[in-house]
Design a protein around this motif. Sequence first.
Motif, mmCIF file in Angstrom:
data_model
loop_
_atom_site.group_PDB
_atom_site.id
_atom_site.type_symbol
_atom_site.label_atom_id
_atom_site.label_comp_id
_atom_site.label_asym_id
_atom_site.label_seq_id
_atom_site.Cartn_x
_atom_site.Cartn_y
_atom_site.Cartn_z
ATOM 1 N N GLY A 111 -6.134 7.023 6.870
ATOM 2 C CA GLY A 111 -5.682 5.959 7.756
ATOM 3 C C GLY A 111 -4.471 5.229 7.203
ATOM 4 O O GLY A 111 -3.713 5.779 6.399
ATOM 5 N N LEU A 112 -4.312 3.966 7.599
ATOM 6 C CA LEU A 112 -3.171 3.176 7.157
ATOM 7 C C LEU A 112 -3.476 1.692 7.287
ATOM 8 O O LEU A 112 -4.513 1.318 7.849
ATOM 9 C CB LEU A 112 -1.918 3.524 7.959
ATOM 10 N N VAL A 113 -2.574 0.851 6.771
ATOM 11 C CA VAL A 113 -2.757 -0.598 6.798
ATOM 12 C C VAL A 113 -1.556 -1.249 7.475
ATOM 13 O O VAL A 113 -0.512 -0.614 7.664
ATOM 14 C CB VAL A 113 -2.922 -1.171 5.372
ATOM 15 N N ASP A 114 -1.714 -2.528 7.836
ATOM 16 C CA ASP A 114 -0.589 -3.262 8.413
ATOM 17 C C ASP A 114 0.232 -3.897 7.294
ATOM 18 O O ASP A 114 -0.035 -3.692 6.102
ATOM 19 C CB ASP A 114 -1.069 -4.292 9.440
ATOM 20 N N ARG A 138 0.839 -1.194 0.000
ATOM 21 C CA ARG A 138 0.000 0.000 0.000
ATOM 22 C C ARG A 138 0.876 1.247 0.000
ATOM 23 O O ARG A 138 1.836 1.346 0.776
ATOM 24 C CB ARG A 138 -0.884 0.016 1.242
ATOM 25 N N VAL A 139 0.553 2.174 -0.871
ATOM 26 C CA VAL A 139 1.295 3.434 -0.918
ATOM 27 C C VAL A 139 0.312 4.600 -0.890
ATOM 28 O O VAL A 139 -0.836 4.488 -1.341
ATOM 29 C CB VAL A 139 2.197 3.543 -2.166
ATOM 30 N N TYR A 140 0.777 5.712 -0.346
ATOM 31 C CA TYR A 140 -0.040 6.911 -0.182
ATOM 32 C C TYR A 140 0.651 8.073 -0.887
ATOM 33 O O TYR A 140 1.577 8.684 -0.349
ATOM 34 C CB TYR A 140 -0.234 7.201 1.308
ATOM 35 N N PRO A 141 0.204 8.393 -2.123
ATOM 36 C CA PRO A 141 0.904 9.391 -2.939
ATOM 37 C C PRO A 141 1.013 10.775 -2.297
ATOM 38 O O PRO A 141 1.965 11.497 -2.579
ATOM 39 C CB PRO A 141 0.057 9.447 -4.218
ATOM 40 N N VAL A 142 0.043 11.150 -1.432
ATOM 41 C CA VAL A 142 0.101 12.492 -0.842
ATOM 42 C C VAL A 142 0.746 12.467 0.546
ATOM 43 O O VAL A 142 0.716 13.459 1.274
ATOM 44 C CB VAL A 142 -1.304 13.133 -0.768
ATOM 45 N N GLY A 143 1.322 11.326 0.924
ATOM 46 C CA GLY A 143 2.035 11.238 2.191
ATOM 47 C C GLY A 143 1.160 11.538 3.393
ATOM 48 O O GLY A 143 0.067 10.988 3.541
ATOM 49 N N ALA A 144 1.636 12.466 4.237
ATOM 50 C CA ALA A 144 0.938 12.774 5.478
ATOM 51 C C ALA A 144 -0.241 13.720 5.289
ATOM 52 O O ALA A 144 -0.981 13.977 6.247
ATOM 53 C CB ALA A 144 1.927 13.382 6.478
ATOM 54 N N ASN A 185 3.018 6.041 4.787
ATOM 55 C CA ASN A 185 3.993 5.211 4.073
ATOM 56 C C ASN A 185 5.052 4.668 5.031
ATOM 57 O O ASN A 185 5.802 3.753 4.680
ATOM 58 C CB ASN A 185 4.671 6.033 2.974
ATOM 59 N N HIS A 186 5.121 5.238 6.212
ATOM 60 C CA HIS A 186 6.043 4.784 7.263
ATOM 61 C C HIS A 186 5.202 4.544 8.519
ATOM 62 O O HIS A 186 5.164 5.378 9.427
ATOM 63 C CB HIS A 186 7.134 5.822 7.511
ATOM 64 N N ARG A 187 4.508 3.416 8.537
ATOM 65 C CA ARG A 187 3.481 3.172 9.554
ATOM 66 C C ARG A 187 4.005 3.204 10.982
ATOM 67 O O ARG A 187 3.239 3.441 11.916
ATOM 68 C CB ARG A 187 2.773 1.847 9.276
ATOM 69 N N GLU A 188 5.303 2.988 11.175
ATOM 70 C CA GLU A 188 5.838 3.008 12.535
ATOM 71 C C GLU A 188 5.693 4.385 13.172
ATOM 72 O O GLU A 188 5.641 4.506 14.406
ATOM 73 C CB GLU A 188 7.313 2.574 12.528
ATOM 74 N N GLN A 189 5.576 5.432 12.359
ATOM 75 C CA GLN A 189 5.413 6.781 12.903
ATOM 76 C C GLN A 189 4.088 6.939 13.647
ATOM 77 O O GLN A 189 3.967 7.770 14.541
ATOM 78 C CB GLN A 189 5.491 7.814 11.778
ATOM 79 N N ALA A 190 3.101 6.131 13.270
ATOM 80 C CA ALA A 190 1.774 6.242 13.871
ATOM 81 C C ALA A 190 1.749 5.784 15.325
ATOM 82 O O ALA A 190 0.769 6.031 16.043
ATOM 83 C CB ALA A 190 0.766 5.432 13.065
ATOM 84 N N LEU A 191 2.804 5.129 15.787
ATOM 85 C CA LEU A 191 2.851 4.639 17.167
ATOM 86 C C LEU A 191 3.101 5.766 18.167
ATOM 87 O O LEU A 191 2.895 5.599 19.369
ATOM 88 C CB LEU A 191 3.936 3.570 17.302
ATOM 89 N N ASP A 192 3.569 6.913 17.692
ATOM 90 C CA ASP A 192 3.844 8.052 18.566
ATOM 91 C C ASP A 192 2.528 8.617 19.093
ATOM 92 O O ASP A 192 1.669 9.063 18.319
ATOM 93 C CB ASP A 192 4.604 9.126 17.779
ATOM 94 N N LYS A 193 2.336 8.603 20.413
ATOM 95 C CA LYS A 193 1.071 9.040 21.014
ATOM 96 C C LYS A 193 0.785 10.515 20.777
ATOM 97 O O LYS A 193 -0.366 10.961 20.906
ATOM 98 C CB LYS A 193 1.071 8.748 22.516
ATOM 99 N N GLU A 194 1.794 11.303 20.436
ATOM 100 C CA GLU A 194 1.580 12.723 20.163
ATOM 101 C C GLU A 194 0.973 12.945 18.783
ATOM 102 O O GLU A 194 0.548 14.056 18.464
ATOM 103 C CB GLU A 194 2.904 13.482 20.268
ATOM 104 N N LYS A 195 0.927 11.882 17.957
ATOM 105 C CA LYS A 195 0.447 12.036 16.585
ATOM 106 C C LYS A 195 -0.974 11.519 16.410
ATOM 107 O O LYS A 195 -1.347 11.014 15.362
ATOM 108 C CB LYS A 195 1.412 11.339 15.625
ATOM 109 N N ILE A 196 -1.785 11.700 17.444
ATOM 110 C CA ILE A 196 -3.182 11.266 17.382
ATOM 111 C C ILE A 196 -4.011 12.271 16.585
ATOM 112 O O ILE A 196 -3.593 13.402 16.360
ATOM 113 C CB ILE A 196 -3.785 11.104 18.793
ATOM 114 N N ASN A 197 -5.178 11.842 16.189
ATOM 115 C CA ASN A 197 -6.140 12.725 15.540
ATOM 116 C C ASN A 197 -6.858 13.519 16.633
ATOM 117 O O ASN A 197 -7.822 13.049 17.233
ATOM 118 C CB ASN A 197 -7.139 11.900 14.727
ATOM 119 N N ARG A 198 -6.387 14.733 16.899
ATOM 120 C CA ARG A 198 -6.956 15.553 17.968
ATOM 121 C C ARG A 198 -8.382 16.007 17.673
ATOM 122 O O ARG A 198 -9.131 16.313 18.593
ATOM 123 C CB ARG A 198 -6.060 16.771 18.214
#
Length: 528
Positions: free
Chosen positions: A135-138, A122-128, A223-236
Amino acid sequence: MVLIGGRLVSLGFAGTEEAAGGVYDISTTVHRPDIFDRNGRLLATDIRGATLYADPKRVIDRDELAEKVASVLSDVNAGSLRKRLAAGGRFVRIKRELTPMQQAKIYELGLPGLGFIEEYRRVYPVGATANHVVGLVDVDNRGLAGIEKFVDNNPQLTMMNAPTESGDEAVTVSLDVGVQHVLREELKSAIDTYKAKAAAGIVMDVHSGEVVGLASLPDYDPNHREQALDKEKINRIGFGVYEMGSVFKVFTVAGVLDLGLANLNTTYDATGPIRFGGFTISDFHGKHRPLSVTEAFIYSSNVAHAKMAVQMGVPRHRAFLKKLGLLDPVTTELGPSAAPIVPQHWQKLNTMTIAFGHGLSVTPLQLATATLPLVNGGIAVKPTFLPRSREEAMQSSERVLKPATSAALLKLMRMNVVKGTGKKADAEGYRVGGKTGTAEKVVGGRYSNSALLNSFLSVFPADDPQYVVLVMLDEPQRVAVTKGYATAGWNAAPTVGKIVARIGPILGVPPKLEDTVSRFDAKVSASY
């Protein structure tokens, strides 16, 4: 030769043992539908990628293979790979989702025992840019969050969308990538300018409930799903709950107006602070005199709004907020929002403080959704991240406010930008209306005047409402550009003004540039 030929025939008809290093295909991962924004711009798609594996029985030198592979793939540990190869078997997965360059370098090693499986990636052309909505996939291409997860839980969704030119299924969302880009860029600029910890914003169609833009910073690149683990990067916007401060005053005024308890000229005594049960409620910049509803709104008087809520009474005040959806989670395609934090024992003091935005914590999504009937003529429209016409939305929605209440709120919100605390939110030609909110955060069990959560709730154009824009800044600092002030009128309001000026043309809202004040503004000024 006969024996060899016979053996080859028998092998040709023989099955391949599981994980025996035979032929592998892309069936090990799920093929997902493409995701497009409302204008057909690609947000997510599948590409075929390679997974590197080894067949230990065909490996000649385990040490050499482990060292050379690790030299190409920096995240592969040579020692760990060596142990896995020594354990035997016929299949050792080394790394998934190789880039074409990594795959080429592995080929160049020429090591026996290595092979590739072709899988979907899975790729996301517009990035973040649209990460919190898409969202994202595993690693197996299964949805973990956002629309990706919603698609997995609702397979019939792809049947409602037109397939792509290649015949593949697709899903269209309500987002506009252009609006997304502007929203995210201006929020990032606000963080840098005002030295804030975080920022978030949402843009909604006031008639259809479509979310055309949603951003929350800091964010991650899917595209770098490990970044989503950071608790500061939640959908506020959907999953953070906050005391939103004075933006709540729009609901207090709407309540007394809709219940027929007051009109814009009704006055409330704001001469001095309110003392109740050991607590004191005062104004930030008090006028120390009776204020009309109009004056109380543009001067953002805590005292006057507390008295409005008391006039409503605890049961009616609570029932009014519940009718607007502020006491229950909002459910969208992204799932239910975080639950609001509601007083367990709702007393008179709670009603007074909630009137100006303290004592009730909600998500920004709830707040924006509850604002829709205040500015669209009184209809409670449910939010959605899928395309929906205004006609469809209205047919499935119900009236919760009188049209006259909505008209009065629009007038007040525009007046607040023309003459009140929201002056810096004005975008030329777009007649922005809005309300500032400066809420003190709880630090160490007490409200802190140095840790602020600022917001600006807006609608544009105020004389023909099309979109609600809400921006929230977490702990903006006193900086030179704000002349040492840290309140919302100096940071959240100008951020909204910049956003509206840029997204108006994208959304097809034509500016009205006139030499003199518009008829609507003249009417607003006359009533003031």
